[in-house]
Scaffold this active site. Sequence first.
Site, mmCIF file in Angstrom:
data_model
loop_
_atom_site.group_PDB
_atom_site.id
_atom_site.type_symbol
_atom_site.label_atom_id
_atom_site.label_comp_id
_atom_site.label_asym_id
_atom_site.label_seq_id
_atom_site.Cartn_x
_atom_site.Cartn_y
_atom_site.Cartn_z
ATOM 1 N N GLU A 199 -7.038 28.481 -13.744
ATOM 2 C CA GLU A 199 -8.096 29.418 -13.381
ATOM 3 C C GLU A 199 -7.527 30.635 -12.642
ATOM 4 O O GLU A 199 -7.907 31.787 -12.913
ATOM 5 C CB GLU A 199 -9.134 28.703 -12.513
ATOM 6 N N ASP A 258 3.736 -13.138 16.584
ATOM 7 C CA ASP A 258 3.863 -12.150 15.516
ATOM 8 C C ASP A 258 3.176 -10.829 15.857
ATOM 9 O O ASP A 258 3.363 -9.834 15.154
ATOM 10 C CB ASP A 258 3.241 -12.701 14.221
ATOM 11 N N ASP A 303 0.719 -15.142 11.751
ATOM 12 C CA ASP A 303 -0.533 -15.716 12.231
ATOM 13 C C ASP A 303 -0.519 -16.001 13.719
ATOM 14 O O ASP A 303 -1.570 -16.246 14.308
ATOM 15 C CB ASP A 303 -0.858 -17.006 11.470
ATOM 16 N N ASP A 335 6.265 -14.427 7.854
ATOM 17 C CA ASP A 335 6.385 -15.613 8.691
ATOM 18 C C ASP A 335 6.490 -16.835 7.769
ATOM 19 O O ASP A 335 6.241 -16.736 6.561
ATOM 20 C CB ASP A 335 5.144 -15.703 9.584
ATOM 21 N N VAL A 394 -12.042 27.612 -3.596
ATOM 22 C CA VAL A 394 -12.639 26.318 -3.914
ATOM 23 C C VAL A 394 -12.077 25.764 -5.219
ATOM 24 O O VAL A 394 -11.882 24.560 -5.384
ATOM 25 C CB VAL A 394 -14.173 26.441 -3.985
#
Length: 881
Positions: free
Chosen positions: A683, A618, A614, A312, A265
């Site tokens: 650790e 597309d 849009d 676009d 952990v």
Amino acid sequence: MPVSSGLHPEPTREEGLSREEAARLLAEYGPNVLAPPPAISLWARVFAQLRDPLIVVLLAAVALTIATADYADAVIIGVVVLFNTSVGVVQEVRADNAVAALSAMTAPTARVLRDGTEQETPSADVVPGDVLILGEGDIVPADATLLQAAALLVDESTLTGESVPVDKDARSTDPEVAQLRAGTVVVRGRALATVTATGEHSALGVIAASMHPRQQMTPLQKRLAGLGKVLALVTVGLCLLVLALGLLRGQSLELMAITAISLVVAAVPESLPAVVTLGLALGARRMATRNAVVRRLSAVETLGSVTVLATDKTGTLTEGRMLLERVWTPHGTATFSGTGYEPVGEFLHAGVPPSPALADAVRKVLVAGALCNDASLVPPTEATTPWAALGDPTEAALLAGAAKAGCAQEDLALTRPRAGEVPFDSLRKRMTTLHSTPGGQIEIYLKGAPEAVLEPSLLDEKPDVLERAREEAAALSAEGYRVLAVAAGSRADLPGHAEEAEGGLKLLGLAAISDPPKEAAEATVHACRRAGITSVLITGDHPATARAIAARVGILQGDEVIQPDLVATGQELAAGQVPDLTRIRVFARTTPQQKLDIVEAWQARGEVTAMTGDGVNDGPALRQADIGVAMGRRGTEVARQAADLVLADDELTSVIAAVEEGRRVYTNIRRFLLYALAGGAAEILIMLLGPLVGLALPLRAGQILWINLLTHGLTGVAMGAEPASPDAMNRPPRRPQQHVLGDGLWQRVLRLSVFVTILCLGISLWSRHTGGPWQTVLFLALLAAQLGIALGLRERVLTRLNPSLPAAILAAAALGVAAVYIPFLSHLLGTSAPSWPDLGIATAAGLAAFTAARTENHFAKSTSNASNATTTSRPDRTPVR
């Protein structure tokens, strides 16, 4: 656009279909709707979140802690998993709901002939063979063939990307001119048409069906998946080593098993999913406040990886509204200011008010353009909505220009009512109107395409004047303008037929109209250049228009504007005349498949692509791109459903803000990894090296987990909210292939972990030598060192933009001290109260680690700046890598 295939009903009778025939055909062909996107179940969303490799490691840790009856730690880890999963799922559901609220693609109703009478029916019930009745403003509900048409003009931009509406004529032998497509809009005229294809068989449906689901992982998902696998293998190996060494030293199996699980952990940055999710959620929330809806949470980070922005033109880089920009007369040229159809602005010559002669000549052009006109301007209904056009957008632009010069159409019509007309059609390419004057004269106004107007048979002008006008018209067309020639004349009486008045007229001038770039478009493109992102324009519009817009917004700069090899057309792509698509910067007259091919070509080169659009055309490219960005207002439903990001305000600047957010998220993730892995590695090194220097069991399992909870939990999650670097958008994008620990990060992890290990072991040995509680001192020193690193790794230590981080550090420090002085926690964790000198030296460990982290930051920034200076010195046409 190819002719729709699949459905070819028999010719329609004049009375249209009967109710019985319509019902039979509806049952045979199905409703006239596009197949909705498959619904994603809640469990599918949850499972997608749980497949993250680090989440899998944490779930395994939960199982191990439960197996060893360590229920408290199992609950802690489980909460982290639950938080990550919940935030991700909630964000996806919210985004889908927001997109659904924007959806408004097809007309809800249609007018058809049934049983010989006009009826209104839901567009979903339109069937092949129906006779459509179409008028101005109607959305075409299905593919159809024209039976009759009068002055019909159709906006096909959603399918083709062409910004200028096109003429349609039932008499034409060209199938494209005589066909209508589903989803297009009638902007002028009226028509009868026979439906030939509906639903998935229509042109709109064929494109929608070509959008295969995207399967590839995002750059962040790829990097974290690889990291998770490496961490899992390394962590398990090291923890088995710690277990074996402990058993060899005579420690109990249960104690060492718990210690090994604790190290799992500790070594795995279990807060990473929470940090990632929080960072993405904060980015999505920031984007939502700027009118951008994130449909996939990971899309925010992916935007930070973008190296190519394919955009676009119509409605994205440009206003999507026609504007009169210039008027040429034999006396000179005037330029007009203003935006859209709002009748506010002025006209100037060379930046100053024009001379009286030029002003009078320009006004004559505008008067003619306003009277020889069938459009109208619609004022805004709300303060936030713009002026709109009803009818031909080109004619509406003339009306707005005339109003700016004080020649409002309403006032002109009162003194010059229309007495006759010859409507515009695609064959004549011109329109003529006759008007009565108070003095009893008849005034004639004519406008049209220059090639149809600048003819001696129509105009009583000297050859040199006509030649000058033709040259000016050609020059304006080359700059991307739509050019109209305007002429006028007068006669004493009304002719028997209006066409008889088309002769002996005087040329008034030329009107140059365009769909101009948005005010922010140029700044957006330049921001992309500064950020090392290559901008590419892909449009269905005319090559000259595309090149002109690309030059105006900065996609093409300097000598690039005149280089022919940087612009390509769809015809050239189809003929195989463009071997390297990634060299081109402007694509014109492209088909949906060609847009898809362009995106795939960049991806094959290893680039991370964002595509904006849009229209229905597309959709496939939006789906294929690493990030699809759809316009929310004028965007079609197909485009919105294909996209990862929907811009509710249709402003491209939001994409740049999203790129900055993505870079911020990724930087914070790497900062957290440096912090968490350095602490976790320290650790493990302490547990491995401690016995070698005489510290039998340097830290207990509970102490490791407590440190981990305070550093990875409170502080680690707060690091995910760190603000973006001030120069985030002045750096080139990271290499798409770069590992999440690349660019020197793992070396920094190693240096900091070794420093913390030596520092903390030295402090504990000193404490043991002086007879102090060395294990408690080691516990406090390790906690203080990690918190010092967290503060030292900040871009700006004293910034107030993220107060949660210093607050989390203070809270973690207080809880660390509480673990020593509160009896319950002290007993649970096995700590004892240290002396003031011991507490002071443990605190000093935090200051030393802070200094080390600041030094690392300074060194990394210097190295990065040197690398960026080398990278950005490459030519702009070569993508910054």
